[in-house]
Every structure is written in structure tokens, then in C-alpha cells.
Design an enzyme around this catalytic site. Structure first.
Site, mmCIF file in Angstrom:
data_model
loop_
_atom_site.group_PDB
_atom_site.id
_atom_site.type_symbol
_atom_site.label_atom_id
_atom_site.label_comp_id
_atom_site.label_asym_id
_atom_site.label_seq_id
_atom_site.Cartn_x
_atom_site.Cartn_y
_atom_site.Cartn_z
ATOM 1 C CE1 TYR A 285 6.538 23.240 24.329
ATOM 2 C CE2 TYR A 285 6.968 25.734 25.440
ATOM 3 C CZ TYR A 285 6.240 24.233 24.238
ATOM 4 O OH TYR A 285 4.520 24.322 24.188
ATOM 5 C CB THR B 158 31.553 50.180 40.346
ATOM 6 O OG1 THR B 158 30.549 50.054 40.643
ATOM 7 C CG2 THR B 158 30.877 50.820 38.393
ATOM 8 C CG HIS C 96 -7.479 43.944 0.133
ATOM 9 N ND1 HIS C 96 -6.977 44.379 0.881
ATOM 10 C CD2 HIS C 96 -7.003 44.163 -0.362
ATOM 11 C CE1 HIS C 96 -6.712 45.965 0.951
ATOM 12 N NE2 HIS C 96 -6.298 45.528 -0.480
ATOM 13 C CB SER D 161 -7.725 15.902 16.823
ATOM 14 O OG SER D 161 -8.744 16.515 17.478
ATOM 15 C CE LYS E 125 -7.578 19.291 13.455
ATOM 16 N NZ LYS E 125 -8.675 20.123 14.347
#
Length: 460
Positions: free
Chosen positions: A16, A120, A169, A293, A299
């Protein structure tokens, strides 16, 4: 089997890479070292320009050369720094020696001791991280997030009138419009973007334990906190006056928490679009030459949204870990943050990859309004809510004496499929006013969307 040539372990640096490589300009080891050189150079210029310790201000040409050295940090400097660090076994000290070498080359060896003066390592590191994270977020990650939201907002506007069946739902529910549902995500993301845009990037510059002790020992007359504030703010950061050896990283925890929140909203978007595709509401536009696929030629898999979903989960897991761990440092300093912060780029990288997939995916779907219409036409029982609500209003107005309108509609529709004819007959037999009957009989699932299209006016 023989060993492979050296390979990237992270997919962000392998498969990627093209989608996330822009982050490497900032959130990489080289990006961090370039920022360290920048901070060290600017501190050197600050000290000389203020004639600290009797140093003469640098000539304009030398200032320009030093800033160019920091700005043009590239392969030669990366290699030279690696060689120095192999000896020093200390990354920030290696940066100091690299700059000292450049000072010698420019004939400025006389001010070499002002390099890393009273600092530092964490003085340099915290400013460098703030600079690189700020640049990565503001220049790369946020613009990509805005691009996704912009594409989503355009789809919301395009489909604001496209009535569709809701599913609360997972069950048929009061209709809405596709545009309004996409607009919900736009509004959520716009809020988080506004919070991200208001983020502070803090920096400290106060020595080994945040007390300016070495500074004061070198010059007791200087107002070191004021100098520190001016320097930090001059780098485009917000000054933190009270710290231990490290900047406390609270700004990072806040930023990564907001970024993770954005990820989770996007995750919700990805799963919802995936579901709409599975319902047939969105058709995926075939990409020429692409295989859906390996065995089923018909598909077109929703891989953009699935890839985004997974990468958002990885990103949020890392961002959440950064937020939780960076806020703790034992006493005045421990080194756990050093290792942790090296994963900031990985966290934003997975999010950026997800955003890239979402932007592409949103451009590869088309709304199937016939599927939306068919679904609505097969679920006339969703009008039960409207009918029982109108009956309630009629009872209050004195035009009906029906007891428990909810129960009446529950008996009619729960577990039963009803169509327009059955509902019209039912409404005609109700004890309600004629005007209410006319409104209800005229209602269809496709028109029972309230003010859904108009709600998009609340988007920025």
C-alpha cells in the site's frame, strides 16, 4: 529455500505504499531527523540573532545556508547521520554532530558550542514530533478526510429526495432518504474535523527537568522562560511552560483520541455502505479489468469498504494505545514514549489508507432507485406509525374516541403483511375526521419521509 532480498514487513511500506507515501515526508525516521535539524538550526540562529553570550549575529547569507541545509535534508544527510549514529549510539547527539560538521564547512566553527546549547534531547525531540505530526495531520491526513466528507456530502445532496426504507434493529421502519442518511455521517464528521482543526500542538524547551537550571547557570540575567516561549511559538507551536524533562504529551492524547473518533465514524460509514450494497440499494460500478472473485465471474466485491473497515480498526487500536500510554511518564522521565511515538506514522498510515479506499469506493457506487422503490412498496405496514399518531391527535382534538390507537394498529400490522388496499379500507373505517382520512389514504411509504430532504440544510 534461499532467503528473499530485504522486504518491508509493514504492508504500508509494501503493498500500500503508493497510497500512504506522502506521510513518510513527515512521520518517518528521516522526517523526524529533518525536523530535528530544523529545530537545532533555528535555535542556533535564535541565539546568535539575539547576541547571546557575545555571539555576533550571523550574516544573512549564513542564515540562509543553514536554513537551506535543514530544508534540503535528503539522502546525503540521511546517510551521513546514520554513520554518525553508528558511533554515538544516540540519535539526537548524531544530529548535533551533523550540524557541527556543516558549521565547520561554512566556516562557522566559532559558534559550534551554541549547537544544542542547554538542551536535553527531549527539548529537540518534542518540538520535532510536534512539527512533524502537525504537518502530517494538517497537510496530508485532514485534507484526505475532508475530500472523503466532500464526496459524501455531494452524494447526500444528489440523493436527498431518494426515499428508502429504514431498518431499525435490522427490521423495516419509518422511511427516510438516502441523502439524509449520508448527511448524518457528513454532520458527524464535520464536527470532529472542526475539533481536529482546533487542535493545539504543544512544545517545551526548558532543559533536563523543565527548570531552566543549565540556562540560568550560563546566564543568570536572561528571562529564559520568555526566551523559551518566543522560540517555541516561533516554530508555530503552543508553548508548554510546566513540564518534566518531557513535554507531557497531553496534546497528542487529545489529537489521537479525536482522530480515532473520526476513524470510528468512518468505520460506521463503511459498514453501512457495505450493507446498502448487500441490500441492492447501491450498485457497484465495474472497474475495467478488475476481478471480483477468482471463481465467480459475476461478482463485484465491496473490497474498498472492507479494506477501509479493517484499516480503520488497526488505526484506532494504535491511536487508542498512543493516547493511553503517552500521558504517563515515570517521575521526571522514562523512555517508553520514545518507542511508542515511532508508531505515530503507522497509526495515521492505516487511517490514510482507509480514507483512500473510502474515497475511491464512494466514487464506484450508483444508487439503484428501483430497488429502493420496490423495498418501500413491499412494506406498507410502516405506515402504521403514521396512522396511530394521527388517531392520537384526533382523540385529543375531540374527533375520535378510539381507545389505545397503538394497540389497534399493532393488531392490524404486527406479524402481518398489509398492502395499500387493506390500509385504505382500514383508514376509511376509523372514527376520525375526513381531513385526517384524506391525508392518511394519500400517504405512501415513499412519501412518508417527513422533512428528510430539508435536513441537509444543517450541514456546513
Amino acid at each position: 529455500m534461499p532467503s528473499l532480498p530485504p522486504q518491508p514487513i509493514s504492508p504500508l511500506d509494501g503493498r500500500y505504499r503508493a497510497a500512504v507515501s506522502a506521510l513518510g515526508d513527515h512521520l518517518s525516521e528521516a522526517g523526524l531527523n529533518r525536523a530535528r535539524v530544523h529545530v537545532e538550526v533555528e535555535w542556533l540562529i535564535y541565539l546568535t540573532s539575539h547576541a547571546m553570550f557575545g555571539a555576533a549575529p550571523l550574516e544573512a547569507e549564513h542564515v540562509q545556508q543553514l536554513r537551506a541545509f535543514a530544508a534540503n535534508f535528503g539522502d546525503l544527510e540521511i546517510d551521513a547521520l546514520a554513520e554518525i549514529e553508528a558511533r554515538t549510539r544516540h540519535d539526537v547527539k548524531a544530529v548535533e554532530y551533523l550540524i557541527r560538521g556543516e558549521l565547520d564547512r561554512l566556516g562557522l566553527g566559532g559558534i559550534a558550542e551554541l549547537t544544542h546549547f542547554a538542551c536535553t534531547s527531549e527539548d529537540i525531540n518534542n518540538l520535532s514530533y510536534a512539527i512533524t505530526v502537525k504537518a502530517a495531520v494538517e497537510q496530508i491526513w485532514l485534507p484526505k478526510l475532508r475530500a472523503v466528507v466532500g464526496k459524501l456530502a455531494a452524494l447526500a445532496e444528489q440523493h436527498k429526495d431518494a426515499a428508502m426504507l429504514s431498518r431499525t434493529h435490522g427490521q423495516p421502519a419509518t422511511p427516510t432518504t438516502m441523502g439524509k442518511e449520508l448527511g448524518v455521517f457528513v454532520y458527524r464528521l464535520q464536527r470532529v474535523i472542526a475539533q481536529l482543526e482546533a487542535s493545539e500542538y504543544l512544545g517545551k524547551f526548558s532543559g533536563a527537568t523543565g527548570t531552566f537550571a543549565a540556562h540560568l547557570a550560563a546566564d543568570p540575567t536572561a528571562d529564559w522562560p520568555a526566551i523559551s516561549r518566543e522560540f517555541v511559538e516561533g516554530l508555530g507551536l503552543t508553548w508548554n511552560p510546566l513540564t518534566t524533562q518531557i513535554e507531557s504529551h497531553d496534546w497528542q492524547a487529545e489529537l489521537y483520541g479525536k482522530a480515532s473518533h473520526a476513524n470510528r465514524i468512518l468505520h460506521n460509514l463503511a459498514t453501512d455502505i457495505w450493507t446498502y450494497i448487500s441490500l441492492g440499494y447501491f450498485r457497484q460500478i465495474p472497474v475495467p479489468g478488475a476481478t471480483g472473485s477468482s471463481t465467480m465471474p459475476h461478482k463485484i466485491n465491496p473490497i474498498r469498504f472492507e479494506n477501509a473497515e479493517a484499516n480503520l480498526e488497526i488505526s484506532s487500536a494504535l491511536l487508542d494505545s498512543l493516547s493511553a500510554t503517552l500521558v504517563t511518564s515515570r517521575l521526571q522521565r522514562d523512555l517508553t514514549d520514545s518507542t511508542t511515538q515511532r508508531n505515530i506514522g503507522v497509526a495515521f498510515g492505516h487511517s490514510l489508507l482507509a480514507l483512500d479506499n473510502l474515497e475511491r469506493g464512494l466514487g464506484e457506487i450508483a444508487l439503484d432507485e428501483s430497488a429502493l422503490a420496490a423495498d418501500l412498496d413491499g412494506n406498507w405496514e410502516v405506515l402504521a406509525e403514521a396512522i396511530q399518531t394521527v388517531i392520537r391527535a384526533e382523540v385529543v382534538a375531540g374527533r375520535s374516541s378510539i381507545a389505545d390507537p397503538y394497540a389497534v394498529l399493532k393488531d392490524l400490522t404486527r406479524g402481518h403483511r398489509v398492502g395499500p388496499a387493506e390500509l385504505a379500507e382500514f383508514v376509511q373505517g376509523l372514527e376520525i375526521g375526513d381531513e385526517a382520512k384524506r391525508r392518511l389514504i394519500a400517504l405512501t411509504p415513499a412519501t412518508y419521509i417527513g422533512v428528510a430532504p430539508a435536513l441537509l440544510r444543517f450541514l456546513d
